[in-house]
Design a protein around this motif. Structure first.
Motif, PDB file in Angstrom:
ATOM      1  N   ALA A 279       0.832  -1.209   0.000  1.00 43.77           N
ATOM      2  CA  ALA A 279       0.000   0.000   0.000  1.00 43.77           C
ATOM      3  C   ALA A 279       0.865   1.256   0.000  1.00 43.77           C
TER       4      ALA A 279
ATOM      5  N   ASP B 291      -7.835   5.211 -12.419  1.00 42.63           N
ATOM      6  CA  ASP B 291      -8.996   5.071 -11.530  1.00 42.63           C
ATOM      7  C   ASP B 291      -8.998   3.675 -10.889  1.00 42.63           C
ATOM      8  N   LEU B 292      -8.737   2.658 -11.702  1.00 39.21           N
ATOM      9  CA  LEU B 292      -8.665   1.287 -11.172  1.00 39.21           C
ATOM     10  C   LEU B 292      -7.561   1.199 -10.119  1.00 39.21           C
ATOM     11  N   THR B 293      -6.408   1.777 -10.440  1.00 35.35           N
ATOM     12  CA  THR B 293      -5.280   1.755  -9.507  1.00 35.35           C
ATOM     13  C   THR B 293      -5.673   2.432  -8.195  1.00 35.35           C
TER      14      THR B 293
ATOM     15  N   ARG C 104      -8.637   2.808  -6.953  1.00 31.19           N
ATOM     16  CA  ARG C 104      -9.603   1.954  -6.231  1.00 31.19           C
ATOM     17  C   ARG C 104      -8.874   0.867  -5.456  1.00 31.19           C
ATOM     18  N   LEU C 105      -7.866   0.255  -6.098  1.00 29.15           N
ATOM     19  CA  LEU C 105      -7.129  -0.828  -5.422  1.00 29.15           C
ATOM     20  C   LEU C 105      -6.357  -0.305  -4.218  1.00 29.15           C
ATOM     21  N   PHE C 106      -6.014   0.972  -4.245  1.00 27.88           N
ATOM     22  CA  PHE C 106      -5.347   1.586  -3.092  1.00 27.88           C
ATOM     23  C   PHE C 106      -6.358   2.147  -2.094  1.00 27.88           C
TER      24      PHE C 106
END
Lengths: 263, 313
Positions: B82, B104-106, B108-110
């Protein structure tokens, strides 16, 4: 945790809906339904039977085929294309990734089944026939089968190439659909060894016949979507069985995925 | 050293071939540490074990033996991931996504909220120079643009540690300069940067310390200057003699005469073992010393020598 699974699910869904094959399957099912109208007109007072059989076959067969097509590349494709390197470098656990991928595919297939069911409903409406409870139950059972087949595909995709996963999944789909026949054959086997082998094999193969019960027997009673069909209790039990199979397959896929090196 | 940001202790990784009949030792007993706030270069020829080591640090590969910690946590650690940003070698992304969707996906994963994802994504798109291509699918981007998109996603979580596997790969000279500048900016912002490369001029220009890995083994770790200091090859002294200088010189010295402004000028090349200070004292009695230039191997020379040694081993 849920945010990361949600992110993978949405991304998998986005990937699927940008895949032209999905629209191909939808087109084929709608075209098959249209054909069913024509065939129904040609048959003698069998419009309802033809319409329901073709429509439900669309849900079950094309749903399962799409599940196999999407599922066999779901994990292996990520490894082969190395897209997984970027994703697993984030604070996501491998099991969250597998569950997210399955959830995304499940969402896609659910919408596909809804679209197939809508096409079936439109066809029935065109024929002046009702979308009755039996048809609704058959659609729900078909949906459960599609999700189970997707889990079989994702399980094989965790360790095998898409080609082999496709063959294995299709093989299990075929055997799973013939579960009742195999079960009968196993019970009639004369050699105890053969019987044991058959029983073990039946333990390993998901019983997909449970979801395609129309025309078969339940508790010694003939059931058909065109007449007396199963109750909602049976549908709930079948859904529970499907959920258990899906859980076991996803657990196995996660265990395999946890051990892998991503080169 | 304070607690290292990256610690690799006796890491080894052995792969089995497809049939499991043969084994390949990709990394052997590798140890090094990366300190907070430094730019650390991981240098080695193709197949030396750089990418295997990096993928082990990220948690993509499990070590056969040895121990790695990243940001104080044993690998693999989602909590450590993280706080780090990672750019893989020749990054592969979901080609159906646009740059904006990738970020945006990245985000969200964070676990970043929507507003932060949008703001930071927009800033990074501008920072890596992809403003014009932000809404273009990744499959339509050039290799250099993909590399920039990769850098943007690696910075999406404002990481403490940035791990870049061959970040200059596929970039033109301008792109390489931009990445170099970005790495320096990251260091100025207090980040630690660990990157692998085989472009040695970049390493010499920006790295505080380097590790040279050859044939799966770390051959040398240290400050760039130290790695180069240990490789002093000799000294070049230019003099304008007033009297013969040859008797003062060691037998190994080589001389090259040239004339300048009507005066004889001699370039003396001395070996690394010569006491240059003492010689200069003697020379200054009979000649005017014009220049003294220590000759060192470039990092490229060091690297090539070690690579050749690794090949021979």
């Amino acid at each position: 945790m849920t945010a990361r699974i949600w992110a993978i699910m949405l991304n998998t869904f986005r990937e699927a809906i940008r895949n032209k094959v999905l629209y191909g399957a939808l087109f084929v099912v709608v075209a098959a339904n249209f054909m069913a109208v024509v065939l129904g007109e040609m048959s003698l007072a069998e419009e309802a039977r033809v319409a329901r059989d073709v429509g439900l076959a669309g849900v079950s067969l094309f749903g399962a085929m799409t599940a196999i097509f999407l599922g066999v590349t779901l994990l292996y494709g990520e490894i082969q294309k190395k897209t997984i390197h970027v994703i697993l470098a984030k604070p996501i656990r491998r099991w969250e990734f597998v569950i997210g991928k399955y959830a995304g595919m499940g969402l896609t297939l659910t919408l596909l089944v809804v679209a197939f069911a809508a096409a079936l409903a439109a066809m029935l409406w065109f024929e002046g026939l009702p979308f009755d409870a039996a048809t609704a139950k058959a659609v729900v059972l078909g949906w459960c089968e599609v999700l189970t087949v997707a889990a079989i595909a994702i399980f094989f995709s965790s360790f095998s190439t898409p080609f082999l996963s496709g063959i294995f999944t299709f093989g299990l789909f075929f055997i799973g659909r013939s579960y009742a026949d195999l079960s009968y054959a196993a019970s009639k086997a004369k050699e105890p060894v053969l019987q044991t082998i058959a029983e073990i094999a039946l333990w390993l193969v998901p019983d997909l016949h449970t979801f395609a019960i129309s025309g078969g027997e339940v508790a010694g009673k003939h059931v058909t979507v065109h007449g007396d069909f199963v109750g909602w209790g049976y549908v709930a039990a079948a859904a529970g069985y499907g959920a258990a199979v899906i859980a076991v397959l996803l657990l196995l896929a996660v265990l395999i995925f946890q051990r892998r090196d991503f080169l | 050293m304070a607690e290292p940001v990256v610690s690799v202790e006796r890491l080894s990784k052995t792969f089995r071939t497809a049939m499991g009949l043969k084994t390949v030792r990709a990394v052997r007993d590798v140890s090094f540490e990366v300190a907070r706030g430094e730019i650390f270069g991981f240098v080695g020829p193709n197949g030396a074990g750089k990418t295997t080591t990096i993928r082990t640090l990220i948690g993509l590969i499990k070590p056969t033996t040895g121990r790695c910690t990243v940001l104080g946590a044993p690998v693999p650690s989602p909590a450590a991931r993280a706080r780090l940003g990672f750019l893989p070698e020749s990054p592969y992304f979901y080609e159906y996504l646009t740059v904006r969707e990738l970020l945006d996906l990245t985000g969200r994963l964070f676990g970043l909220d929507r507003a932060l994802r949008r703001r930071r994504g927009g800033e990074l798109i501008e920072r890596v120079g992809l403003g014009e291509a932000a809404d273009r699918p990744l499959r339509k981007l050039s290799k250099g643009m993909l590399q920039r998109a990769g850098l943007a996603q690696a910075l999406m979580n404002d990481p403490e540690l940035v791990i870049l596997d061959e970040p200059m790969s596929g970039l033109d000279p301008i792109g390489r300069k931009q990445v170099r500048d970005l790495i320096i900016e990251l260091q100025e912002a207090g980040k630690t940067v660990f990157f692998s490369t085989h472009i040695l001029t970049d390493v010499e220009a920006i790295c505080d310390r380097v590790a040279i890995i050859v044939a799966g083994k770390v051959d040398e770790v240290g400050p760039v200057a130290h790695v180069l200091d240990s490789s002093l090859t000799g000294t070049e002294v230019v003099v304008r003699p007033r009297a013969p200088i040859e008797p003062l010189l060691p037998a190994t010295a080589t001389l090259r005469h040239s004339g300048r402004d009507g005066e004889d000028e001699i370039t003396i090349t001395l070996g690394a073992d010569v006491d240059v200070t003492a010689l200069l004292v003697s020379l200054s009695q009979v000649a005017r010393v014009v220049s003294v230039v220590p000759r060192r191997e470039s990092l490229e020379d060091v690297f090539l020598r070690k690579a050749a040694k690794g090949d021979a081993a």
